[in-house]
Design a protein around this motif. Structure first.
Motif, PDB file in Angstrom:
ATOM      1  N   ARG A  49       0.872  -1.175   0.000  1.00  0.00           N
ATOM      2  CA  ARG A  49       0.000   0.000   0.000  1.00  0.00           C
ATOM      3  C   ARG A  49       0.908   1.224   0.000  1.00  0.00           C
ATOM      4  O   ARG A  49       1.765   1.371   0.850  1.00  0.00           O
ATOM      5  CB  ARG A  49      -0.922   0.076   1.216  1.00  0.00           C
ATOM      6  CG  ARG A  49      -1.878   1.290   1.072  1.00  0.00           C
ATOM      7  CD  ARG A  49      -2.671   1.575   2.305  1.00  0.00           C
ATOM      8  NE  ARG A  49      -1.928   2.205   3.369  1.00  0.00           N
ATOM      9  CZ  ARG A  49      -1.622   3.502   3.433  1.00  0.00           C
ATOM     10  NH1 ARG A  49      -1.955   4.328   2.480  1.00  0.00           N
ATOM     11  NH2 ARG A  49      -0.970   3.981   4.476  1.00  0.00           N
ATOM     12  N   ASN A  54      -4.081   6.502  -3.094  1.00  0.00           N
ATOM     13  CA  ASN A  54      -5.100   5.467  -3.276  1.00  0.00           C
ATOM     14  C   ASN A  54      -5.039   4.896  -4.687  1.00  0.00           C
ATOM     15  O   ASN A  54      -6.018   4.887  -5.419  1.00  0.00           O
ATOM     16  CB  ASN A  54      -6.485   6.057  -2.981  1.00  0.00           C
ATOM     17  CG  ASN A  54      -7.533   4.978  -2.818  1.00  0.00           C
ATOM     18  OD1 ASN A  54      -7.230   3.801  -2.749  1.00  0.00           O
ATOM     19  ND2 ASN A  54      -8.780   5.382  -2.771  1.00  0.00           N
ATOM     20  N   TRP A  56      -4.437   1.631  -7.175  1.00  0.00           N
ATOM     21  CA  TRP A  56      -4.682   0.183  -7.148  1.00  0.00           C
ATOM     22  C   TRP A  56      -4.061  -0.472  -8.378  1.00  0.00           C
ATOM     23  O   TRP A  56      -4.212   0.022  -9.494  1.00  0.00           O
ATOM     24  CB  TRP A  56      -6.170  -0.109  -7.192  1.00  0.00           C
ATOM     25  CG  TRP A  56      -6.950   0.171  -5.963  1.00  0.00           C
ATOM     26  CD1 TRP A  56      -7.347   1.404  -5.506  1.00  0.00           C
ATOM     27  CD2 TRP A  56      -7.476  -0.780  -5.051  1.00  0.00           C
ATOM     28  NE1 TRP A  56      -8.085   1.260  -4.359  1.00  0.00           N
ATOM     29  CE2 TRP A  56      -8.187  -0.074  -4.064  1.00  0.00           C
ATOM     30  CE3 TRP A  56      -7.429  -2.168  -4.978  1.00  0.00           C
ATOM     31  CZ2 TRP A  56      -8.833  -0.703  -3.008  1.00  0.00           C
ATOM     32  CZ3 TRP A  56      -8.073  -2.801  -3.933  1.00  0.00           C
ATOM     33  CH2 TRP A  56      -8.757  -2.073  -2.958  1.00  0.00           C
ATOM     34  N   LYS A  62      -7.643  -1.676 -11.411  1.00  0.00           N
ATOM     35  CA  LYS A  62      -6.663  -0.617 -11.667  1.00  0.00           C
ATOM     36  C   LYS A  62      -7.364   0.708 -11.396  1.00  0.00           C
ATOM     37  O   LYS A  62      -8.429   0.989 -11.938  1.00  0.00           O
ATOM     38  CB  LYS A  62      -6.173  -0.691 -13.100  1.00  0.00           C
ATOM     39  CG  LYS A  62      -5.413  -1.980 -13.349  1.00  0.00           C
ATOM     40  CD  LYS A  62      -4.691  -2.012 -14.639  1.00  0.00           C
ATOM     41  CE  LYS A  62      -3.881  -3.252 -14.871  1.00  0.00           C
ATOM     42  NZ  LYS A  62      -4.222  -4.463 -14.215  1.00  0.00           N
ATOM     43  N   SER A  91       1.211  -6.665  -5.971  1.00  0.00           N
ATOM     44  CA  SER A  91      -0.135  -6.109  -5.986  1.00  0.00           C
ATOM     45  C   SER A  91      -0.092  -4.833  -5.155  1.00  0.00           C
ATOM     46  O   SER A  91       0.416  -4.826  -4.037  1.00  0.00           O
ATOM     47  CB  SER A  91      -1.140  -7.085  -5.364  1.00  0.00           C
ATOM     48  OG  SER A  91      -1.300  -8.218  -6.189  1.00  0.00           O
ATOM     49  N   PHE A  93      -2.302  -2.064  -3.333  1.00  0.00           N
ATOM     50  CA  PHE A  93      -3.648  -1.870  -2.799  1.00  0.00           C
ATOM     51  C   PHE A  93      -3.886  -0.423  -2.418  1.00  0.00           C
ATOM     52  O   PHE A  93      -3.025   0.222  -1.831  1.00  0.00           O
ATOM     53  CB  PHE A  93      -3.856  -2.734  -1.547  1.00  0.00           C
ATOM     54  CG  PHE A  93      -4.012  -4.184  -1.846  1.00  0.00           C
ATOM     55  CD1 PHE A  93      -5.275  -4.738  -2.006  1.00  0.00           C
ATOM     56  CD2 PHE A  93      -2.912  -5.006  -1.978  1.00  0.00           C
ATOM     57  CE1 PHE A  93      -5.425  -6.074  -2.293  1.00  0.00           C
ATOM     58  CE2 PHE A  93      -3.046  -6.347  -2.266  1.00  0.00           C
ATOM     59  CZ  PHE A  93      -4.311  -6.883  -2.425  1.00  0.00           C
ATOM     60  N   GLY A  94      -5.065   0.044  -2.736  1.00  0.00           N
ATOM     61  CA  GLY A  94      -5.566   1.298  -2.215  1.00  0.00           C
ATOM     62  C   GLY A  94      -6.578   0.962  -1.127  1.00  0.00           C
ATOM     63  O   GLY A  94      -6.435  -0.040  -0.420  1.00  0.00           O
ATOM     64  N   ASP A  96     -11.041   1.391  -0.032  1.00  0.00           N
ATOM     65  CA  ASP A  96     -12.400   1.739  -0.437  1.00  0.00           C
ATOM     66  C   ASP A  96     -13.036   2.736   0.524  1.00  0.00           C
ATOM     67  O   ASP A  96     -13.871   3.537   0.131  1.00  0.00           O
ATOM     68  CB  ASP A  96     -13.270   0.482  -0.526  1.00  0.00           C
ATOM     69  CG  ASP A  96     -12.738  -0.491  -1.559  1.00  0.00           C
ATOM     70  OD1 ASP A  96     -12.487  -0.060  -2.691  1.00  0.00           O
ATOM     71  OD2 ASP A  96     -12.549  -1.683  -1.224  1.00  0.00           O
ATOM     72  N   GLN A 125     -13.897  -1.840  -4.830  1.00  0.00           N
ATOM     73  CA  GLN A 125     -13.385  -1.998  -6.189  1.00  0.00           C
ATOM     74  C   GLN A 125     -13.907  -3.290  -6.812  1.00  0.00           C
ATOM     75  O   GLN A 125     -14.140  -3.347  -8.010  1.00  0.00           O
ATOM     76  CB  GLN A 125     -11.855  -2.000  -6.186  1.00  0.00           C
ATOM     77  CG  GLN A 125     -11.215  -0.713  -5.748  1.00  0.00           C
ATOM     78  CD  GLN A 125     -11.363   0.401  -6.763  1.00  0.00           C
ATOM     79  OE1 GLN A 125     -11.436   0.167  -7.960  1.00  0.00           O
ATOM     80  NE2 GLN A 125     -11.422   1.623  -6.282  1.00  0.00           N
TER      81      GLN A 125
END
Length: 174
Positions: A49, A54, A56, A62, A91, A93-94, A96, A125
């Protein structure tokens, strides 16, 4: 924040081994077994992260947040960093929904019940999944709000309504 990201060559050095090595050393010194250390190393290398951003890059998800930092060049650099880390196999991550903090005192702005009522399973997402951003700084002792109690309240109310808490390494697989 201003100038959180200055350029890919510099920004990317903050991820990977520079974070993994001290964590691995601490786990070794604490007596953790090799399997546990390898799991943590793999998780840190593969699931990231970005601070203040934010963005993704998780499987088909994306999302770019050019406005997360200022000036505009910093936001663009954050997006480029997410792309580069993803191209290296991570990966990114943002979130939600964010449990808002008062960063002048590093405490939550509201309690666990109020946070629970902000949940909405359609925000994610991926439908039915929600990544909640909460900051560990809020959980240190002191302050007007007992963050540990509020986190327990949030988690209890959420699980009573059918929400499940999982780690991001299972985000695409369950």
């Amino acid at each position: 924040p201003r100038n959180a990201y200055v350029g890919l060559d510099d920004d990317i050095t903050w991820f990977g081994q520079i974070n993994i090595d001290p964590t691995t050393l601490a786990l070794e010194e604490a007596g953790y077994k090799e399997d546990a250390i390898n799991f943590v190393t793999k998780t840190m290398r593969n699931n990231i992260r970005l601070p203040f951003s934010n963005n993704w890059r998780v499987g088909p998800v994306k999302h770019d947040c050019y406005a997360c930092t200022v000036p505009k060049s910093s936001g663009k650099n954050g997006v480029e960093l997410a792309k580069a880390l993803n191209n290296e196999g991570a990966s990114v991550f943002g979130w939600d929904i964010e449990w808002k903090m008062d960063f002048s005192i590093y405490r939550y702005r509201y309690g666990g019940e109020a946070m629970f009522y902000r949940l909405n399973s359609t925000y994610g997402q991926i439908p039915g999944k929600i990544v909640v951003l909460t900051h560990d700084l809020a959980h240190r002792p002191g302050g007007d709000v007992n963050a540990k109690d509020e986190l327990v309240k949030f988690m209890s109310l959420s699980t009573e309504k059918g929400y499940e808490f999982k780690t991001v390494d299972t985000y695409l697989t369950d």
